[in-house]
Design an enzyme around this catalytic site. Structure first.
Site, PDB file in Angstrom:
ATOM      1  N   HIS A 227      -5.590   2.243  -8.476  1.00  0.00           N
ATOM      2  CA  HIS A 227      -5.589   0.964  -7.614  1.00  0.00           C
ATOM      3  C   HIS A 227      -5.231  -0.405  -7.926  1.00  0.00           C
ATOM      4  CE1 HIS A 227      -4.645   3.607  -4.261  1.00  0.00           C
ATOM      5  NE2 HIS A 227      -3.196   3.106  -3.900  1.00  0.00           N
TER       6      HIS A 227
ATOM      7  N   GLU B 205     -10.113   6.048  -9.263  1.00  0.00           N
ATOM      8  CA  GLU B 205     -10.093   6.992  -7.574  1.00  0.00           C
ATOM      9  C   GLU B 205     -10.772   8.034  -7.961  1.00  0.00           C
ATOM     10  OE1 GLU B 205      -9.208   5.983  -4.674  1.00  0.00           O
ATOM     11  OE2 GLU B 205      -8.284   4.324  -4.966  1.00  0.00           O
TER      12      GLU B 205
ATOM     13  N   CYS C 204       0.628   6.782  -2.992  1.00  0.00           N
ATOM     14  CA  CYS C 204      -0.477   6.642  -3.708  1.00  0.00           C
ATOM     15  C   CYS C 204      -1.228   7.582  -4.167  1.00  0.00           C
ATOM     16  CB  CYS C 204      -1.174   5.589  -4.162  1.00  0.00           C
ATOM     17  SG  CYS C 204      -0.344   4.299  -4.423  1.00  0.00           S
TER      18      CYS C 204
HETATM   19  N1  PCA Z   1       0.608   1.463  -3.579  1.00  0.00           N
HETATM   20  C1  PCA Z   1       1.284   2.924  -2.153  1.00  0.00           C
HETATM   21  C2  PCA Z   1       1.992   2.973  -2.640  1.00  0.00           C
HETATM   22  C3  PCA Z   1       2.827   2.836  -3.788  1.00  0.00           C
HETATM   23  C4  PCA Z   1       1.655   1.396  -4.638  1.00  0.00           C
HETATM   24  O1  PCA Z   1       2.025   0.905  -5.102  1.00  0.00           O
HETATM   25  C5  PCA Z   1      -0.083   3.213  -1.833  1.00  0.00           C
HETATM   26  O2  PCA Z   1      -1.548   3.016  -2.211  1.00  0.00           O
HETATM   27  O3  PCA Z   1      -0.219   4.500  -1.621  1.00  0.00           O
END
Ligand code: PCA
Length: 208
Positions: free
Chosen positions: A166, A79, A142
């Site tokens: 992610h 990200e 997240c």
């Molecule tokens: N993914 C979510 C919140 C916790 C996670 O593992 C997200 O992408 O916001």
């Protein structure tokens, strides 16, 4: 040098979260000159940032890489940016579902990752695992956590680099989401280890 990896608890009806599964295993891999700690964060607005800040205060890392699940994505997403918005389409694990709310009222519109995002994505790809830079961490827990960590570091003026990765569903989750892509746990672990090494390389090159 010291790295803190964080992963999230399962949410949205899942029984595992690939981020925490991978983070725990990546922290056990021995990498020369790097100490890696792992912390589990609750998948809840507010509480996740509190837990992340507590782990940073306890561990005093040089680098923080927060990791989360992005169901439906087909590669490791490094990200680039966290935005000052909470806009949840499902409730978090504590039942809260903020809509169009700032993460920090009056805070900057966004924070950029301070990790070497391009180098991380390239190094992961070189190992044969799909990865690229992503320009949105979403508007759920997240993004909120990435923003909260970078805001804390900025406010406290700490010499800590931080960012967010992610990762896709695990295959055992994807079988319940027809057509959804997945990544094997061992590849997710390998990708995180490579990401840690890329961050460490930059840390040492910067002469810190
Ligand atoms: N993914 C979510 C919140 C916790 C996670 O593992 C997200 O992408 O916001």
């Amino acid at each position: 040098m010291k790295v803190l990896l964080t992963g999230f608890a399962p949410f949205g009806g899942e029984t595992v979260n690939p981020s925490w599964e991978a983070v725990q295993r990546a922290a056990e891999e021995k990498t020369e000159g790097i100490a890696v700690a792992a912390a589990l964060l609750p998948t809840a607005f507010g509480a996740a940032v509190k837990a992340a800040v507590a782990a940073i205060e306890a561990q005093r890392p040089d680098v923080v890489i927060a990791v989360g699940q992005a169901g439906g994505r087909c590669e490791i997403s490094i990200e680039r940016v966290a935005i000052n918005i909470d806009d949840a389409s499902i409730p978090d694990n504590q039942g809260s579902q903020p809509r169009d709310m700032p993460v920090v009222p009056g805070g900057p519109a966004a924070y950029f990752s301070t990790l070497p995002i391009k180098a991380m994505a390239e190094a992961i790809r070189r190992a044969g695992i799909p990865s690229s830079v992503s320009n949105s961490a979403g508007t759920f827990v997240c993004n909120h956590t990435m923003y909260g960590i970078l805001h804390y570091i900025a406010q406290e003026q700490l010499p800590i680099k931080a960012g967010f990765i992610h990762i896709p569903y695990l295959p055992e989750q994807a079988v319940h989401h027809k057509g959804a892509p997945s990544l094997a746990l061992q590849d997710a672990v390998r990708a995180l280890v490579i990401a840690v090494q890329a961050a460490a390389e930059e840390h040492y090159t910067m002469g810190k």
